[in-house]
Design a protein around this motif. Sequence first.
Motif, PDB file in Angstrom:
ATOM      1  N   LEU A  30       0.839  -1.183   0.000  1.00  0.00           N
ATOM      2  CA  LEU A  30       0.000   0.000   0.000  1.00  0.00           C
ATOM      3  C   LEU A  30       0.882   1.244   0.000  1.00  0.00           C
ATOM      4  N   ARG A  31       0.554   2.172  -0.865  1.00  0.00           N
ATOM      5  CA  ARG A  31       1.322   3.401  -0.996  1.00  0.00           C
ATOM      6  C   ARG A  31       0.387   4.591  -0.825  1.00  0.00           C
ATOM      7  N   ALA A  32       0.963   5.752  -0.616  1.00  0.00           N
ATOM      8  CA  ALA A  32       0.185   6.983  -0.544  1.00  0.00           C
ATOM      9  C   ALA A  32       0.810   7.997  -1.490  1.00  0.00           C
ATOM     10  N   GLY A  33      -0.015   8.801  -2.093  1.00  0.00           N
ATOM     11  CA  GLY A  33       0.500   9.798  -3.014  1.00  0.00           C
ATOM     12  C   GLY A  33      -0.618  10.493  -3.737  1.00  0.00           C
ATOM     13  N   PHE A  34      -0.353  10.876  -4.977  1.00  0.00           N
ATOM     14  CA  PHE A  34      -1.319  11.599  -5.791  1.00  0.00           C
ATOM     15  C   PHE A  34      -1.651  10.796  -7.038  1.00  0.00           C
ATOM     16  N   SER A  35      -2.849  10.968  -7.526  1.00  0.00           N
ATOM     17  CA  SER A  35      -3.279  10.376  -8.784  1.00  0.00           C
ATOM     18  C   SER A  35      -2.733  11.225  -9.931  1.00  0.00           C
ATOM     19  N   ALA A  36      -2.065  10.589 -10.873  1.00  0.00           N
ATOM     20  CA  ALA A  36      -1.526  11.320 -12.019  1.00  0.00           C
ATOM     21  C   ALA A  36      -2.657  11.985 -12.812  1.00  0.00           C
ATOM     22  N   GLN A  37      -3.812  11.344 -12.862  1.00  0.00           N
ATOM     23  CA  GLN A  37      -4.946  11.924 -13.581  1.00  0.00           C
ATOM     24  C   GLN A  37      -5.376  13.239 -12.918  1.00  0.00           C
ATOM     25  N   GLN A  38      -5.415  13.269 -11.598  1.00  0.00           N
ATOM     26  CA  GLN A  38      -5.812  14.484 -10.893  1.00  0.00           C
ATOM     27  C   GLN A  38      -4.728  15.566 -11.036  1.00  0.00           C
ATOM     28  N   VAL A  39      -3.483  15.176 -10.873  1.00  0.00           N
ATOM     29  CA  VAL A  39      -2.381  16.140 -10.991  1.00  0.00           C
ATOM     30  C   VAL A  39      -2.381  16.761 -12.383  1.00  0.00           C
ATOM     31  N   ARG A  40      -2.672  15.947 -13.399  1.00  0.00           N
ATOM     32  CA  ARG A  40      -2.689  16.446 -14.784  1.00  0.00           C
ATOM     33  C   ARG A  40      -3.701  17.583 -14.948  1.00  0.00           C
ATOM     34  N   GLU A  41      -4.820  17.530 -14.227  1.00  0.00           N
ATOM     35  CA  GLU A  41      -5.835  18.582 -14.314  1.00  0.00           C
ATOM     36  C   GLU A  41      -5.363  19.888 -13.675  1.00  0.00           C
ATOM     37  N   ILE A  42      -4.533  19.781 -12.652  1.00  0.00           N
ATOM     38  CA  ILE A  42      -4.140  20.961 -11.867  1.00  0.00           C
ATOM     39  C   ILE A  42      -2.746  21.457 -12.233  1.00  0.00           C
ATOM     40  N   ILE A  43      -1.811  20.529 -12.413  1.00  0.00           N
ATOM     41  CA  ILE A  43      -0.425  20.872 -12.761  1.00  0.00           C
ATOM     42  C   ILE A  43      -0.013  19.982 -13.942  1.00  0.00           C
ATOM     43  N   PRO A  44      -0.491  20.269 -15.135  1.00  0.00           N
ATOM     44  CA  PRO A  44      -0.248  19.373 -16.275  1.00  0.00           C
ATOM     45  C   PRO A  44       1.227  19.150 -16.606  1.00  0.00           C
ATOM     46  N   GLU A  45       2.067  20.139 -16.329  1.00  0.00           N
ATOM     47  CA  GLU A  45       3.494  19.986 -16.638  1.00  0.00           C
ATOM     48  C   GLU A  45       4.181  18.963 -15.733  1.00  0.00           C
ATOM     49  N   ALA A  46       3.487  18.492 -14.692  1.00  0.00           N
ATOM     50  CA  ALA A  46       4.066  17.518 -13.764  1.00  0.00           C
ATOM     51  C   ALA A  46       3.707  16.082 -14.139  1.00  0.00           C
ATOM     52  N   VAL A  47       3.101  15.892 -15.313  1.00  0.00           N
ATOM     53  CA  VAL A  47       2.670  14.551 -15.720  1.00  0.00           C
ATOM     54  C   VAL A  47       3.193  14.254 -17.124  1.00  0.00           C
ATOM     55  N   PHE A  48       3.668  13.030 -17.312  1.00  0.00           N
ATOM     56  CA  PHE A  48       4.079  12.587 -18.636  1.00  0.00           C
ATOM     57  C   PHE A  48       3.605  11.149 -18.829  1.00  0.00           C
ATOM     58  N   GLU A  49       3.605  10.696 -20.053  1.00  0.00           N
ATOM     59  CA  GLU A  49       3.167   9.334 -20.347  1.00  0.00           C
ATOM     60  C   GLU A  49       4.359   8.490 -20.756  1.00  0.00           C
TER      61      GLU A  49
END
Length: 82
Positions: A30-49
């Motif tokens: 089990l891990r804790a963190g942020f959803s890349a999908q959610q981060v992409r909506e708010i800080i798109p430059e912090a997500v890559f594929e």
Amino acid sequence: MKVTNALGKLKKLQTIQFRYKPEVDSDQRLRAGFSAQQVREIIPEAVFEEDGYLMLDMDVLKAYVREAKKELRKINKIKVKL
């Protein structure tokens, strides 16, 4: 990269608990963190594929955290002066 409104953007993120798919992490802890999908909506430059998976660019997120700390220091100095 110019970071603006870092504190406001980070406050919008919701932490989640998750497990990676078995093909990504066989340990399945089990891990804790942020959803890349959610981060992409708010800080798109912090997500890559990569290989069909959305990934977080932790260097970008760390830049936002550093800037948010600066913003908090400014807010606290203003409150202390009042």
